[in-house]
Design a protein around this motif. Sequence first.
Motif, PDB file in Angstrom:
ATOM      1  N   MET A  82      -1.974  -1.414   2.615  1.00 53.36           N
ATOM      2  CA  MET A  82      -1.690  -2.246   3.782  1.00 53.36           C
ATOM      3  C   MET A  82      -0.188  -2.428   3.981  1.00 53.36           C
ATOM      4  SD  MET A  82      -0.802  -5.763   3.949  1.00 53.36           S
ATOM      5  CE  MET A  82      -1.174  -7.241   4.891  1.00 53.36           C
ATOM      6  N   SER A 103      -4.876  -3.417   7.280  1.00 52.95           N
ATOM      7  CA  SER A 103      -4.022  -2.292   7.672  1.00 52.95           C
ATOM      8  C   SER A 103      -3.954  -2.101   9.177  1.00 52.95           C
ATOM      9  CB  SER A 103      -4.524  -1.001   7.004  1.00 52.95           C
ATOM     10  OG  SER A 103      -4.423  -1.087   5.602  1.00 52.95           O
ATOM     11  N   THR A 141      -6.799   5.194   6.759  1.00 53.54           N
ATOM     12  CA  THR A 141      -5.556   4.745   6.137  1.00 53.54           C
ATOM     13  C   THR A 141      -4.912   5.865   5.343  1.00 53.54           C
ATOM     14  OG1 THR A 141      -4.570   2.802   5.088  1.00 53.54           O
ATOM     15  CG2 THR A 141      -6.368   3.834   3.890  1.00 53.54           C
TER      16      THR A 141
END
Length: 494
Positions: A87, A228, A378
């Motif tokens: 994140m 995120s 991500t």
Amino acid sequence: MAVSTPSTTGSAHPQPARRLGIESRSIDYVPLAERHGKVWHLFPVWFAGDAHLATVATGAIGVTLGGNMIWTAVAVVLGGAFGTFFMAFHSAQGPQIGLPQMVQSRPQFGFMGALLVWVVALVTYIGYTAFNQVLIGSTMQHLAGVPTGMSFVGYAVLAIVLAVVGYDVIHRASRWLTYLILAALVVFTVGVVVANPFTSAQLDLGSFALTPFLIQFFTAAVYQLSWSIYVSDYSRYLPPSVGVRSSFWWTYVGAWAGGAWMMLVGTVAAGLFPKTDLVDSVVSAGNTLFPGFGVTLLVITVVPLISIGALNFYGGSLTLLSSMDSIKQTRPTVTKRVVALIVIGVLSTVIAFGADEHFIEQFGEFLTVLGFLFTPWTAINLVDFYVVRRGHYSIRQIFNPRGTYGRWSWRGLLAYGVGFAAMMPFAVIGSSMGPVAGWLGGIDITMPVGLVVATGVYLLVCRSLDLEGERAMVADETEAELETSGPVPAAHEE
């Protein structure tokens, strides 16, 4: 990092985001002349954003599954540290690119292909907000007998108003909330250590149960990872000179400290009062220190839900506008942002009215599904920024459906699909599980599997990218041309 920085959607002449009024920018690029703030401001945004009642619920999951308190606490701390790592790297992208988080997915997935992850992000924003509304409703009913429906609507209205004002007020509110939350957490922590209300079984390091430990570890990690989709939204006004390293660490420490600390409140509350619901267990845990502190603790865990509600609505509106922009290119305006906020608010409120009493169970399963959906994204987004393109992007081309990044980028979509498919044999959702998860005794290790597979596939298929050609194109877009009154991108010509 060398990122091309044009004035994109909106008017051909940059319009400053007003400091004391309604924020004028939405999904468009923030010019360098409008960048402001200090990098340490990221700490309170993510400390206060992560330290609230929904986070308390996340820390209670391991105990509810039969784990003892001390090992659940260890899983919370380690899992939070692991998930926050990814994140925080997303947060560092904001000052370098100057765009909201989800818009940055276009170079990896394409102008239209990014809709895949945007739909997932919208579900997340709306789902989290609905859960928060349920928590607010339950708490207000517990404290003052306020009807839950009134709390659902009031929460939505207040959070939308904050989101309309926008970025700067969210940052300022987060700083004041951080002082309040820190004081409460310090009192609670010191009080718990002094009172020591635990049994020897709760603190027995010899009573290790692998399944509850790993479920709590990955639940905490996924909870932190799920932020995120937010983080660049709240760092994109910072000047790029703050650097990647500083952006990373101020975000990491704030999010991990706020998240893990508040999850531990849930761990302690569930460990001491395992047969009561979330709200009652928090009140009872606080009252073990001294009478009346339980209600104070509960209120302080609830107040930040208003701040995170504003973050949810703010990010959700940007994602909705980005999705609309992909389908039909349009100039972002304040009116459209307000309408998008209202749409998100109505949807979350409808879901909150339909929620039942099985909150903790549903919340845990919701986090599990988020892990499946966001883990490949991500991995792809971070490896593209830090390894493949190394921060070299044309912001103008990001907003061009016929541009360099294409409408559909098969590389990102293939890596996402393969990464997601690789996770399914390891998946556990409630009583359902994949074959490998069954063989492992019900332990879900989808997160590391998805990260590794999606990263490997994306790196492999990106070997054929013409990176030198892309960088030459970025270099041709001079800063003077892009930061002042450059032409409106073709996608938005009228």
